[in-house]
Write a protein that holds these residues in place. Structure first.
Motif, PDB file in Angstrom:
ATOM      1  N   ALA A   1       0.819  -1.219   0.000  1.00 46.58           N
ATOM      2  CA  ALA A   1       0.000   0.000   0.000  1.00 46.58           C
ATOM      3  C   ALA A   1       0.847   1.261   0.000  1.00 46.58           C
ATOM      4  CB  ALA A   1      -0.921  -0.010   1.209  1.00 46.58           C
ATOM      5  N   GLY A   2       2.132   1.129  -0.334  1.00 45.91           N
ATOM      6  CA  GLY A   2       3.033   2.281  -0.317  1.00 45.91           C
ATOM      7  C   GLY A   2       3.896   2.278   0.936  1.00 45.91           C
ATOM      8  N   TYR A   3       4.665   3.337   1.115  1.00 44.33           N
ATOM      9  CA  TYR A   3       5.558   3.420   2.277  1.00 44.33           C
ATOM     10  C   TYR A   3       4.787   3.747   3.548  1.00 44.33           C
ATOM     11  CZ  TYR A   3       9.765   3.226  -0.610  1.00 44.33           C
ATOM     12  OH  TYR A   3      10.760   2.815  -1.455  1.00 44.33           O
ATOM     13  N   LYS A   4       5.254   3.138   4.651  1.00 46.60           N
ATOM     14  CA  LYS A   4       4.721   3.407   5.974  1.00 46.60           C
ATOM     15  C   LYS A   4       5.892   3.659   6.925  1.00 46.60           C
ATOM     16  CE  LYS A   4       0.407   2.716   4.866  1.00 46.60           C
ATOM     17  NZ  LYS A   4      -0.560   3.840   4.844  1.00 46.60           N
ATOM     18  N   GLU A   5       5.696   4.561   7.888  1.00 44.62           N
ATOM     19  CA  GLU A   5       6.771   4.796   8.852  1.00 44.62           C
ATOM     20  C   GLU A   5       6.796   3.680   9.882  1.00 44.62           C
ATOM     21  OE1 GLU A   5       8.936   8.157  11.611  1.00 44.62           O
ATOM     22  OE2 GLU A   5       7.073   8.687  10.572  1.00 44.62           O
ATOM     23  N   VAL A   6       8.005   3.255  10.234  1.00 46.29           N
ATOM     24  CA  VAL A   6       8.204   2.239  11.269  1.00 46.29           C
ATOM     25  C   VAL A   6       8.157   2.926  12.634  1.00 46.29           C
ATOM     26  CG1 VAL A   6       9.772   0.503  12.204  1.00 46.29           C
ATOM     27  CG2 VAL A   6       9.605   0.831   9.718  1.00 46.29           C
ATOM     28  N   LEU A   7       7.332   2.412  13.520  1.00 46.53           N
ATOM     29  CA  LEU A   7       7.204   2.948  14.874  1.00 46.53           C
ATOM     30  C   LEU A   7       7.589   1.882  15.887  1.00 46.53           C
ATOM     31  CD1 LEU A   7       3.733   4.735  14.493  1.00 46.53           C
ATOM     32  CD2 LEU A   7       6.006   5.711  14.126  1.00 46.53           C
ATOM     33  N   ILE A   8       7.706   2.294  17.130  1.00 43.63           N
ATOM     34  CA  ILE A   8       8.029   1.362  18.208  1.00 43.63           C
ATOM     35  C   ILE A   8       6.868   1.356  19.199  1.00 43.63           C
ATOM     36  CG2 ILE A   8       9.579   0.898  20.144  1.00 43.63           C
ATOM     37  CD1 ILE A   8      11.844   2.006  18.408  1.00 43.63           C
ATOM     38  N   ASP A   9       6.373   0.159  19.462  1.00 47.33           N
ATOM     39  CA  ASP A   9       5.199  -0.025  20.320  1.00 47.33           C
ATOM     40  C   ASP A   9       5.536  -1.035  21.404  1.00 47.33           C
ATOM     41  OD1 ASP A   9       2.641   0.198  21.272  1.00 47.33           O
ATOM     42  OD2 ASP A   9       1.654  -0.691  19.527  1.00 47.33           O
ATOM     43  N   LEU A  10       4.588  -1.265  22.297  1.00 51.51           N
ATOM     44  CA  LEU A  10       4.763  -2.266  23.349  1.00 51.51           C
ATOM     45  C   LEU A  10       4.419  -3.640  22.808  1.00 51.51           C
ATOM     46  CD1 LEU A  10       2.928  -0.402  26.260  1.00 51.51           C
ATOM     47  CD2 LEU A  10       5.365  -0.318  25.691  1.00 51.51           C
ATOM     48  N   GLU A  11       5.096  -4.655  23.334  1.00 55.51           N
ATOM     49  CA  GLU A  11       4.682  -6.017  23.044  1.00 55.51           C
ATOM     50  C   GLU A  11       3.261  -6.201  23.569  1.00 55.51           C
ATOM     51  OE1 GLU A  11       5.601  -8.430  21.381  1.00 55.51           O
ATOM     52  OE2 GLU A  11       7.784  -8.574  21.222  1.00 55.51           O
TER      53      GLU A  11
ATOM     54  N   SER B   1       9.349  11.108  -3.709  1.00 61.69           N
ATOM     55  CA  SER B   1       8.407  10.364  -4.561  1.00 61.69           C
ATOM     56  C   SER B   1       9.133   9.371  -5.459  1.00 61.69           C
ATOM     57  CB  SER B   1       7.594  11.341  -5.415  1.00 61.69           C
ATOM     58  OG  SER B   1       8.462  12.113  -6.239  1.00 61.69           O
ATOM     59  N   THR B   2      10.436   9.572  -5.651  1.00 61.94           N
ATOM     60  CA  THR B   2      11.224   8.700  -6.527  1.00 61.94           C
ATOM     61  C   THR B   2      11.864   7.534  -5.771  1.00 61.94           C
ATOM     62  OG1 THR B   2      13.132  10.163  -6.214  1.00 61.94           O
ATOM     63  CG2 THR B   2      11.734  10.563  -8.147  1.00 61.94           C
ATOM     64  N   GLU B   3      11.643   7.449  -4.469  1.00 60.23           N
ATOM     65  CA  GLU B   3      12.285   6.410  -3.646  1.00 60.23           C
ATOM     66  C   GLU B   3      11.787   5.022  -4.049  1.00 60.23           C
ATOM     67  OE1 GLU B   3      14.791   4.787  -1.887  1.00 60.23           O
ATOM     68  OE2 GLU B   3      14.800   6.826  -1.027  1.00 60.23           O
ATOM     69  N   THR B   4      12.720   4.049  -4.101  1.00 64.09           N
ATOM     70  CA  THR B   4      12.360   2.682  -4.488  1.00 64.09           C
ATOM     71  C   THR B   4      12.873   1.630  -3.506  1.00 64.09           C
ATOM     72  OG1 THR B   4      14.357   2.499  -5.856  1.00 64.09           O
ATOM     73  CG2 THR B   4      12.333   3.284  -6.936  1.00 64.09           C
TER      74      THR B   4
ATOM     75  N   GLN C   1      13.428  -0.826  -0.331  1.00 65.38           N
ATOM     76  CA  GLN C   1      12.477  -1.502   0.547  1.00 65.38           C
ATOM     77  C   GLN C   1      12.454  -0.858   1.929  1.00 65.38           C
ATOM     78  OE1 GLN C   1      10.626  -3.906  -0.762  1.00 65.38           O
ATOM     79  NE2 GLN C   1       9.402  -4.340   1.075  1.00 65.38           N
ATOM     80  N   HIS C   2      13.627  -0.500   2.423  1.00 62.79           N
ATOM     81  CA  HIS C   2      13.746   0.177   3.716  1.00 62.79           C
ATOM     82  C   HIS C   2      14.508   1.480   3.507  1.00 62.79           C
ATOM     83  CE1 HIS C   2      12.534  -3.501   5.879  1.00 62.79           C
ATOM     84  NE2 HIS C   2      13.309  -4.149   5.017  1.00 62.79           N
ATOM     85  N   VAL C   3      14.054   2.541   4.167  1.00 57.86           N
ATOM     86  CA  VAL C   3      14.691   3.850   4.026  1.00 57.86           C
ATOM     87  C   VAL C   3      14.876   4.454   5.417  1.00 57.86           C
ATOM     88  CG1 VAL C   3      14.589   6.130   2.951  1.00 57.86           C
ATOM     89  CG2 VAL C   3      13.523   4.176   1.818  1.00 57.86           C
ATOM     90  N   GLU C   4      16.049   5.034   5.658  1.00 57.04           N
ATOM     91  CA  GLU C   4      16.338   5.696   6.927  1.00 57.04           C
ATOM     92  C   GLU C   4      16.764   7.133   6.642  1.00 57.04           C
ATOM     93  OE1 GLU C   4      18.009   1.662   9.160  1.00 57.04           O
ATOM     94  OE2 GLU C   4      19.401   3.082   8.228  1.00 57.04           O
ATOM     95  N   ILE C   5      16.143   8.087   7.322  1.00 62.11           N
ATOM     96  CA  ILE C   5      16.427   9.503   7.081  1.00 62.11           C
ATOM     97  C   ILE C   5      16.581  10.215   8.420  1.00 62.11           C
ATOM     98  CG2 ILE C   5      15.620  11.638   6.004  1.00 62.11           C
ATOM     99  CD1 ILE C   5      13.941   9.934   4.102  1.00 62.11           C
TER     100      ILE C   5
ATOM    101  N   THR D   1      22.547   3.861  -1.059  1.00 62.03           N
ATOM    102  CA  THR D   1      22.124   2.483  -1.334  1.00 62.03           C
ATOM    103  C   THR D   1      21.757   1.715  -0.071  1.00 62.03           C
ATOM    104  OG1 THR D   1      24.423   1.741  -1.253  1.00 62.03           O
ATOM    105  CG2 THR D   1      23.538   2.364  -3.412  1.00 62.03           C
ATOM    106  N   GLY D   2      22.023   2.286   1.102  1.00 67.77           N
ATOM    107  CA  GLY D   2      21.758   1.588   2.351  1.00 67.77           C
ATOM    108  C   GLY D   2      20.273   1.391   2.591  1.00 67.77           C
ATOM    109  N   THR D   3      19.939   0.350   3.314  1.00 70.38           N
ATOM    110  CA  THR D   3      18.527   0.072   3.595  1.00 70.38           C
ATOM    111  C   THR D   3      18.295  -0.006   5.102  1.00 70.38           C
ATOM    112  OG1 THR D   3      18.937  -2.313   3.297  1.00 70.38           O
ATOM    113  CG2 THR D   3      18.152  -1.078   1.391  1.00 70.38           C
ATOM    114  N   ASP D   4      18.231  -1.209   5.645  1.00 72.05           N
ATOM    115  CA  ASP D   4      17.936  -1.380   7.065  1.00 72.05           C
ATOM    116  C   ASP D   4      19.251  -1.483   7.845  1.00 72.05           C
ATOM    117  OD1 ASP D   4      16.772  -1.866   9.470  1.00 72.05           O
ATOM    118  OD2 ASP D   4      16.094  -3.893   9.007  1.00 72.05           O
ATOM    119  N   THR D   5      19.773  -0.344   8.333  1.00 69.42           N
ATOM    120  CA  THR D   5      21.072  -0.340   9.013  1.00 69.42           C
ATOM    121  C   THR D   5      20.965  -0.015  10.502  1.00 69.42           C
ATOM    122  OG1 THR D   5      21.602   2.010   8.663  1.00 69.42           O
ATOM    123  CG2 THR D   5      22.091   0.480   6.851  1.00 69.42           C
ATOM    124  N   PHE D   6      19.776   0.218  11.007  1.00 65.51           N
ATOM    125  CA  PHE D   6      19.596   0.543  12.425  1.00 65.51           C
ATOM    126  C   PHE D   6      19.973  -0.675  13.265  1.00 65.51           C
ATOM    127  CE2 PHE D   6      16.473   0.892  16.089  1.00 65.51           C
ATOM    128  CZ  PHE D   6      17.219   1.841  16.767  1.00 65.51           C
ATOM    129  N   ARG D   7      20.891  -0.488  14.214  1.00 65.22           N
ATOM    130  CA  ARG D   7      21.389  -1.620  14.980  1.00 65.22           C
ATOM    131  C   ARG D   7      21.931  -1.145  16.329  1.00 65.22           C
ATOM    132  NH1 ARG D   7      24.485   0.228  11.032  1.00 65.22           N
ATOM    133  NH2 ARG D   7      26.750   0.329  11.210  1.00 65.22           N
TER     134      ARG D   7
END
Length: 434
Positions: free
Chosen positions: A233-243, A272-275, A277-281, A313-319
């Motif tokens: 359904a397009g891009y969605k922001e990743v959030l942090i929630d409780l288990e 709008s040109t982003e392609t 899978q994961h994006v960090e800004i 070119t980086g994607t999911d680098t949060f660690r």
């Protein structure tokens, strides 16, 4: 390159105690991480941040990754950077300057070379963002002092932690004190062992206007990021929630979720040109990039940025890193360092929007250090060594800084200069980036 080579020949003749040079030995097997931390006396409560975040999310709902990072790293009571010293083999990570002073020496030679090309303008400000223990600035000042380049020079450190500024002052200064009044743009001042003034600031914009040599080493990788994930359904922001279920009242567990609706940051930050899978800004980083560009255009200067990173070119680098091992960023908040790779393409884009700024890079640390002559410096030092262990130690430090499987490829360098220097740069290309 000839200009640098001639200076390197002179530079190699610097005589320093060998034992001092190689105290920063480390075990090659450890995972490298960066940034700074502080020792502080606080009541022991390993769950303080977890409880704080739990209550916050329970009250207001899921939070962004950026908000999570700010709380975990900078919370004044229990933030990771505010309560611990994580450097070295007994900590969670190590930095290039702590491995060997050769790293700081080579960066100092690079700055001296580029500064001399443009006529050595004065007064000169040396500015470092996130100076850690002050080790890198200390090594740079020693080289500048050797070449008698500290006349009408001052050092300016952008550091948010008053506690850590005390650590830096012990590394750098003969004496220091808090600012005489609250109206000062700086909050601390001192005199370095080389006899030049040094000042501490909470933010870059408080540093006075003057010609600047600016260094940001392993600073931006710890800036808060917003994460976005591509869905059907397009891009969605990743959030942090409780288990959804907590095992007990004293256990606090967190999870990633996707925002149901478009968040403000999704609308503002994502192209709008982003392609990917994961994006960090990191919007905080973008503001500082703009400030650096404006500063070197208005006052003249050269900026060098070195960090973990990629060129768009980086994607999911949060660690997260703890005891030199990668761990779950959501486990035991405040017990591990959080980081995300720097997107150097964003720096380039911001520089290009400012028509008066030239950008070059990124290049790997291996390429940069080799082009500015690190092998000659190491060779010159080895000639003066007779102890086999010292020679092995030096070789180990050199390998750690330049090997592709260690720091050589992971770290990238870029530089920013005003376009007013273009004619000089065209004739004498920037060393390390040409």
């Amino acid at each position: 390159m000839s200009a640098l080579a001639s200076k390197c020949i002179t530079f190699h003749s610097i005589k320093q105690p060998i034992a001092r040079t190689y105290k920063r030995r480390l075990i090659p097997a450890i995972v490298i991480r960066t940034y700074y931390t502080v020792k502080r006396r606080v009541e022991k409560d390993d769950n303080f941040l977890a409880k704080h975040l739990f209550n916050k999310i329970k009250t207001t709902g899921p939070i962004t990754v950026a908000e999570y990072m700010k709380e975990v790293l900078q919370n004044p009571m229990k933030g990771y950077y505010m309560t611990k010293d994580m450097f070295g083999e007994s900590g969670d990570f190590v930095t290039s300057p702590e491995i060997s002073q050769i790293f700081g020496e080579m960066l100092a030679v690079w700055f001296l070379n580029e500064w001399h090309k443009i006529g050595s303008p004065r007064p000169l400000q040396l500015v470092e963002l996130g100076p850690g223990r002050g080790t890198l600035s200390s090594d740079i000042l020693k080289v500048f002092s050797h070449f008698k380049a500290l006349h009408n020079t001052s050092l300016h450190l952008v550091e948010t932690s008053p506690v850590l500024s005390d650590v830096q002052s012990k590394t750098l200064c003969t004496h220091s004190s808090m600012a005489p009044n609250l109206k000062s743009s700086y909050y601390r001042e001192g005199v370095t062992r080389q006899g030049i003034p040094v000042y501490w600031y909470k933010q870059l914009k408080d540093v006075p206007d003057s010609f600047t040599l600016l260094l940001a080493h392993e600073f931006f990788d710890a800036m808060p990021i917003h994460k976005f994930h591509k869905t059907y359904a397009g891009y969605k922001e990743v959030l942090i929630d409780l288990e959804q279920t907590q095992s007990s009242k004293d256990d606090y567990h967190f999870r990633y979720v996707l925002a149901r609706n478009d968040t403000p940051m999704l609308k503002v930050l994502l192209k709008s040109t982003e392609t990917r899978q994961h994006v960090e800004i990191s919007p905080d980083s973008m503001l500082i990039y703009e400030e650096i560009c404006n500063r070197i255009v208005s006052n003249g200067g050269i900026a060098l940025i070195c960090d973990y990173g990629h060129d768009g070119t980086g994607t999911d680098t949060f660690r997260a890193f703890k005891k030199h091992k990668q761990v779950d960023p959501l486990a035991q908040p405040g017990s591990a360092d959080l980081t995300a790779d720097v997107d150097f393409s964003v720096i380039k884009e911001i520089a290009s929007k400012n028509k008066d700024v030239m950008y070059q890079g990124p290049v790997t640390q291996k390429k940069f250090l080799h082009k500015i002559g690190i092998e000659y410096r190491v060779g010159a030092l080895m000639k003066n060594m007779t102890d086999k262990k010292q020679i092995e130690n030096l070789q180990e430090c050199y390998n750690f800084l330049t090997d592709e499987s260690k720091m050589g490829e992971r770290f990238k360098f870029c530089t920013l200069m005003p376009t007013s220097l273009k004619k000089i740069i065209d004739k004498y290309p920037i060393v390390g980036f040409s």
